[in-house]
Every structure is written in C-alpha cells, then in structure tokens.
Design a protein around this motif. Sequence first.
Motif, short mmCIF file in Angstrom:
data_model
loop_
_atom_site.label_atom_id
_atom_site.label_comp_id
_atom_site.label_asym_id
_atom_site.label_seq_id
_atom_site.Cartn_x
_atom_site.Cartn_y
_atom_site.Cartn_z
N UNK A 82 -3.00 -8.11 -5.72
CA UNK A 82 -2.56 -8.95 -6.83
C UNK A 82 -1.24 -9.66 -6.53
N UNK A 83 -0.41 -9.09 -5.66
CA UNK A 83 0.86 -9.72 -5.32
C UNK A 83 0.71 -10.76 -4.21
N UNK A 84 -0.48 -10.87 -3.63
CA UNK A 84 -0.69 -11.77 -2.49
C UNK A 84 -1.86 -12.71 -2.75
N UNK A 85 -2.02 -13.17 -3.98
CA UNK A 85 -3.15 -14.03 -4.31
C UNK A 85 -3.01 -15.45 -3.75
N UNK A 86 -1.83 -15.78 -3.24
CA UNK A 86 -1.65 -17.08 -2.62
C UNK A 86 -2.18 -17.11 -1.19
N UNK A 107 0.83 -1.21 0.00
CA UNK A 107 0.00 0.00 0.00
C UNK A 107 0.86 1.26 0.00
N UNK A 108 1.99 1.21 0.69
CA UNK A 108 2.83 2.40 0.84
C UNK A 108 3.83 2.62 -0.29
N UNK A 109 3.90 1.72 -1.26
CA UNK A 109 4.81 1.90 -2.39
C UNK A 109 4.38 3.11 -3.21
N UNK A 110 5.37 3.84 -3.73
CA UNK A 110 5.06 4.99 -4.57
C UNK A 110 4.52 4.55 -5.93
N UNK A 111 4.96 3.42 -6.43
CA UNK A 111 4.43 2.89 -7.68
C UNK A 111 4.51 1.37 -7.64
N UNK A 112 3.55 0.75 -8.31
CA UNK A 112 3.51 -0.70 -8.34
C UNK A 112 2.67 -1.14 -9.53
#
Length: 197
Positions: free
Chosen positions: A105-109, A12-17
Amino acid sequence: MLTWETAAIMEKNKLSSDKPFLLLLQVEHKSLPEVVRLARNTEDVTWNGHTWTRFPIKFESVTADGKTMPTCKISVSSCGGLLMTYVKKYEGLTDAVVTIYTVHAAMLDHTQPLLTLEFVNRGTSYDENWITFELGCAPDVYNRFPPDKYMMNYCPFVFKSIQCGYSGTAACCNNTLKECRIPSRFGGEQGMTGTYV
C-alpha cells in the motif's frame, strides 16, 4: 529466488505499520466485456492505472498429491451479483486467466508488482455466498514436449501390433530389448549409445 527491492524489505520488516501488503486479483476471459480487477482490501485500490474494486476474497492452500498437477482454490464473495452473472453467462469462466499480484500500500506508485502468479481457471463452483475457482497451470504445462520420449532399452510398440510384428503364442512382453521376440523390429532407440542389434 524472490528478490524484492529495499523499500519493500524495509516495509516487511517493520514491527508495525498501517500500510499492508495487498493481494490483487485479475480475471481475463475471451467472453468478458472487460477485465475483472478485485482487491482483497477494505477500500478500492488504484494501481498501475487501474482501479481494483474492494472485495472479500479467500485463498485456500495449494493441493498437491504428487500424481497430478498442483491446484489451488480462490473463493470470491458472490455479493453484488455482477461476478455471479459472468459465471452463469460465460460457462463458469472456465479457462479464464487469473493473475494474482502482490503489492504494498505504501508503494502503489510502482508499476512492477512484488510478486506475480498466473493461473488458469480449471473449474468453478458456487453457492449463495461464495464463488470458488479451482486454479491450475496453463495448458502448455499439461502437454509433454516433445511429444515422444527416446529411450534406449524400451520399445514403445504395443505387443502384437502391426509395428511390433510378433504373431506367436507368447501372451505378453515387458517391452525391453531382452524380452523382444523379434529383435530386428525393436522400437527402442539403440543408436543413442551406438549399440546396434
């Protein structure tokens, strides 16, 4: 208070992803042959052992007037016609349980969503482009429990009813002990404080 795991907070805190937060919509109704699972995304999402079909979905703001239970509206595209077939065949999917899951989307597991909101469909409207569900709380929230309130200085009896027992000439009563015409029949709960008439 909403508590997210560290990995979600860092995303959530990333500037871009290139990995977004995803909203997944699940519609369950007793008449549906299968659970409808939709994803507000540009491609299908596989999460928690199910495939969530990409679909245009619009979320509107929550409506709260302070007098009735809050509601919110979700609009789902009527493209493809499958959902529209269900809406027409099963009475607008009224009383369907609509669950919204927030996942990343990066934690769908991960099998646990970051946020879960559960609603009941109170009404459905549609046009040629959108099907709109008006979502509200579950039915048990609408019903008072316990069904009766116990109030010390308020009489629940209707004035001049059989329970009230008054048959005189007075035109009205404000249902308080002070105004009661027959204090021995007062329906309030005086025993709550130990004061008896």
